[in-house]
Design a protein around this motif. Sequence first.
Motif, PDB file in Angstrom:
ATOM      1  N   GLU A 118       0.842  -1.184   0.000  1.00 30.26           N
ATOM      2  CA  GLU A 118       0.000   0.000   0.000  1.00 30.26           C
ATOM      3  C   GLU A 118       0.886   1.245   0.000  1.00 30.26           C
ATOM      4  OE1 GLU A 118      -2.858   0.045   3.249  1.00 30.26           O
ATOM      5  OE2 GLU A 118      -2.959   2.212   2.986  1.00 30.26           O
TER       6      GLU A 118
ATOM      7  N   LYS B 276       1.180   4.156  -2.644  1.00 29.80           N
ATOM      8  CA  LYS B 276       1.011   5.544  -2.264  1.00 29.80           C
ATOM      9  C   LYS B 276       2.157   6.374  -2.828  1.00 29.80           C
ATOM     10  CE  LYS B 276      -1.403   6.144   1.977  1.00 29.80           C
ATOM     11  NZ  LYS B 276      -1.257   6.150   3.422  1.00 29.80           N
TER      12      LYS B 276
ATOM     13  N   ARG C 207       3.973   5.713  -5.335  1.00 35.06           N
ATOM     14  CA  ARG C 207       3.829   5.815  -6.774  1.00 35.06           C
ATOM     15  C   ARG C 207       2.800   6.890  -7.129  1.00 35.06           C
ATOM     16  NH1 ARG C 207       1.566   1.216  -8.523  1.00 35.06           N
ATOM     17  NH2 ARG C 207       3.179   0.071  -7.432  1.00 35.06           N
ATOM     18  N   LEU C 208       1.706   6.887  -6.362  1.00 34.25           N
ATOM     19  CA  LEU C 208       0.681   7.896  -6.606  1.00 34.25           C
ATOM     20  C   LEU C 208       1.250   9.301  -6.413  1.00 34.25           C
ATOM     21  CD1 LEU C 208      -2.562   6.497  -4.934  1.00 34.25           C
ATOM     22  CD2 LEU C 208      -2.178   6.967  -7.346  1.00 34.25           C
ATOM     23  N   TYR C 209       2.012   9.465  -5.321  1.00 34.47           N
ATOM     24  CA  TYR C 209       2.620  10.779  -5.093  1.00 34.47           C
ATOM     25  C   TYR C 209       3.491  11.158  -6.272  1.00 34.47           C
ATOM     26  CZ  TYR C 209       1.154  11.216  -0.232  1.00 34.47           C
ATOM     27  OH  TYR C 209       0.415  11.353   0.896  1.00 34.47           O
ATOM     28  N   LYS C 210       4.313  10.209  -6.691  1.00 35.07           N
ATOM     29  CA  LYS C 210       5.245  10.466  -7.772  1.00 35.07           C
ATOM     30  C   LYS C 210       4.488  10.924  -9.030  1.00 35.07           C
ATOM     31  CE  LYS C 210       8.735   8.092 -10.463  1.00 35.07           C
ATOM     32  NZ  LYS C 210       8.979   6.759 -11.015  1.00 35.07           N
ATOM     33  N   HIS C 211       3.339  10.264  -9.247  1.00 35.41           N
ATOM     34  CA  HIS C 211       2.593  10.580 -10.457  1.00 35.41           C
ATOM     35  C   HIS C 211       1.753  11.844 -10.335  1.00 35.41           C
ATOM     36  CE1 HIS C 211       2.832   6.069 -11.648  1.00 35.41           C
ATOM     37  NE2 HIS C 211       3.923   6.727 -11.941  1.00 35.41           N
ATOM     38  N   TYR C 212       1.256  12.107  -9.154  1.00 34.47           N
ATOM     39  CA  TYR C 212       0.307  13.218  -9.025  1.00 34.47           C
ATOM     40  C   TYR C 212       0.945  14.523  -8.583  1.00 34.47           C
ATOM     41  CZ  TYR C 212      -3.848  10.524 -10.096  1.00 34.47           C
ATOM     42  OH  TYR C 212      -4.800   9.785 -10.741  1.00 34.47           O
TER      43      TYR C 212
ATOM     44  N   ALA D 125       5.994  13.783   1.205  1.00 35.98           N
ATOM     45  CA  ALA D 125       5.304  12.526   0.896  1.00 35.98           C
ATOM     46  C   ALA D 125       6.091  11.339   1.429  1.00 35.98           C
ATOM     47  CB  ALA D 125       5.111  12.403  -0.608  1.00 35.98           C
TER      48      ALA D 125
END
Lengths: 368, 639
Positions: free
Chosen positions: B526, B530, B532-537, B564
Amino acid sequence: MALKDKRHQEITNKIRKIMKNVGDDILVEGIMPSLEIPKVGYDNTVWSDEKRMLTIGEKTVQVGPNSSKKIPTFAQYLVMANAIRKLLDEEMESTIRGMYYATLSTVGDENNQQKFWNGQDDSDDAIKAIELLTNVPREEFSVTSKPKGMISGPITLSVGGDLIDCNLGSRATSQLIPTNIRDLEIVKVKADFVMVVEKDTVLNNIRKSGFIQKYNAILLTGSGEPDRATRMMVKMLNEKWKMPVVIFADADPWGLGIALRYKIGSESLSYDSDRLVTPNSKVLGMMFSDIYEYNIPKVARLAATPEDLNRANDMKKKPWLQDKRWKKELNLFLERKEKCELDAFFKYGFKYLADTYLPNKLREAGVI
Amino acid sequence: MTSKVTTEVLEKGTKQTKTILQIPQKQKSKIYYNKKAESEFFVDNSALAGFTGERILYMSVRELIENSLDSCEINHILPVIQLSLKLLDPLNDLWTISCKDNGIGIPSDKVPVAVCSFLTSGKYVEKQQRGLFGVGLKMIAAFSTKDTDHPLKVWSKSEEESEYYFDLRTDIGTNKPITLFKKSVKNDESQIEGESGFKVEAILRAKLSPVTKNKIYDYISQTSIVNPYAIIIFETDEGKVTFKRRTQIMPNPSREVLPHPSDMDLKTLKKAIFNFMNQKTTLQGILSNSFQKMSNDKAKDIINRAGLTVKPADQYDEHELIKVVNICKHTKFQSPNTDHLSPIGEKILTVGMTSEYSIILNKETSTSGSQTHLSAKILKPSLTAYSSRICIVNNRPTIVECGIAYGGDIPSFKLYRFANKIPLLYDEGSDVAREVISEVGINKMGISKKDVKEQFSNVETRSDRTVEYLPIHIFFHICSTKIPYKTAGKESIASEGDLKKYMKSCLSDLYRKVSAQIRRELKIKEDENKLRLYKHYIPFIVNAISESIKIDSKKLSKAFQNLAEKYVSGELSNIAKQIFPDSDHKRVEPGNKKNTVNNDNGNENKLSKFDTRSSVSVSKQSNKIKPAKINIPHKITKK
């Protein structure tokens, strides 16, 4: 135009303030940013006795990039806020669909690519969030939806300076209600009352029958779920132009819901009730009891679906629908499990609705 | 069957009598009463032994490997098995199958009957064994004789004997072996390198569908899981795979055991008496010597209760003996022994689970068409666990073993079933292990379906059970002197007696053992998600801000990334570094995690965030960043 610019500046400043706060949280304070947004929905919808409409409560939600679910949401809100700022800075206008396209994007790398929006619903939600965050209705962002409300009758509108007379002698068509309400003005109204119906098909039938001329009425429809411009038009006619407003919808839970949108507002737009709701309007029909009073033939009645029954049961529980009249109607529906559309009156002849049912109802209510 | 052969059985089996009875004239048609030779019976009813059209090669592989393993384990020899399956003649669907082992071999005088005569086996004892019926190898011999003109080639070297070579065929009509050729082989011609061993090569007519071929691969790789002490070299037209020996530990071989008196019937009792024929022993003595949990006193008591008079044991008639049987059925005895069983054991199964071979088929397309190449890959899980139960099922001692391998290279859920160390590959749906998996929920261990689905959203499974979304292999091994198979095909186990109960408690055990780790891994996954999501968003967020207000977007982006990381870190600093390699990431002390992490309450939280301990890393950063110029067009106050 100068006035408009100032309002636009106010709004873009609000958006910049949001951006600044987020930037400060990250850069200066070193904490996770978070947006506090009023909560929308049943559990934060409050009935106001004073205003006689649904209003939004005190509850808020925090949207910050602190959970897997909220990271994308947070980014979506900021991207949408920035897009709205650009739209205003460029003095342009857009539909909600346009905003969706303007912000379309993909996220991630080759292995893990996703769409920035899963669909227009997502971007619509983001627009709503910015309305709530800035406390500014989206029409003032110059973001509108496709017009679908229609109006006919002795009323003249001005749209961006162009005059539109809705009293079309031909009886053959109606005018779309423009959604860019900031450009819309009512110039002249020469009617005795306003009648709102649920569907455009019914409106066309009534218009064709000469009802407008006979009773000097303005006919309006939201073509199903009314958009904001239609609701605002109704409110304006009632409160600014002192027109009595009556509403007719189908005798099913869905229709009743639509009728009540005009009169008391809705849970999903409870934050905007002050602009949209017409508490003085009267919901006259079609009542469930009318099915039996007018003895609608069995073939023209429809069986209630499980969804209808759930909806009716839900409605019965709402604190703002505890009025005896509504309870009685809903109970009748739940007992008989039958619904009926206004179109069912066509079974008695194409003119029966406009010549008999509606005048009867209006007379009962003392409107004519 | 490579084990020792009892000649007695052979003689009985080969006596072939053909009696033709003539039915009186009343009836027009005549009925002939024939006695069929065992070989003919099994060839006609080959499905009884699992040799049905599609499965001939699969069953042959199975029988040969099982024989070889049994033959090694009986003398505690670390097995080296070489199996080869090659297409000889595509036009006539002829295959060459050969299997060589370093087991005990078969004495040269017994080789022909052991290979060719049905129902000749060294395994007719009460003992946990892979094969039981003395059918497998004979089936191969009979099919080879029936469908081809090739002889069966056999090399055998048993203790204190030199190596012998045989050309054999089966006389299906009489169940007798035909020795076409026999010689002692030496030096150059020798096929068996070690002190003992056995090799057989047969030509079979069979079709091999891709499904069955995969079953053969599955069978061999699964066999290697429960026999990690064996070297298995497997060669086909598609290539050669070697399953290496991963441990020197071998399980203790199973031992022969006396039957339990609850299982006594007239046949077992008479056989016991027959065995003591030449010794002057009383019935009491025979009972206590022939059955487990039967003391002298208990035997005496039973004979008394049966009301039998004392006389030589072979003088009792069946009417008297059945009384003894009946009494035994109503007498309580101690539970049967289990020490004669041979479970896989925690050590060996764990070795097997941590070095699970999986056969990979690489398709290569070249100018000469596409070719598949065999290779093997070892799957290393991130954790394993083992649990076992000893129980009695249908009066037979039974050991249930269960293992779990989770994570690491394991891609998805799979259930492995073994019975007496034999992999069961067919009829999984009707196996008791399936029921056990359905009935023991992993959800109760704090592993929610929602979390699992979120983290393993790419997993395809027909089932909606939480555990089947996890990268987990579950192993069940049942060992017993008699496995409660559902069908004659011996591919699935029935839920008999308390078997299911014990299997369930084993699995619950394991779920308890691994759930904490799985929860931890889910958390790690998880967190990775997360990050990865930070990296992308983060780029989207930073862009939205820097387009709206004047701000140093690089600094903002870096600060956000740091934030993050810190937010997720706590337990995850190393992964954070991989994703943001160039960041000067500082690990927050675990104790401070809550203060820096929790931001659900927005404003209210901001005050509490600067507690004294966590401020060390946080305040440094804000000092560093403060000089950055942030120009906001209009004076704006905080929220």
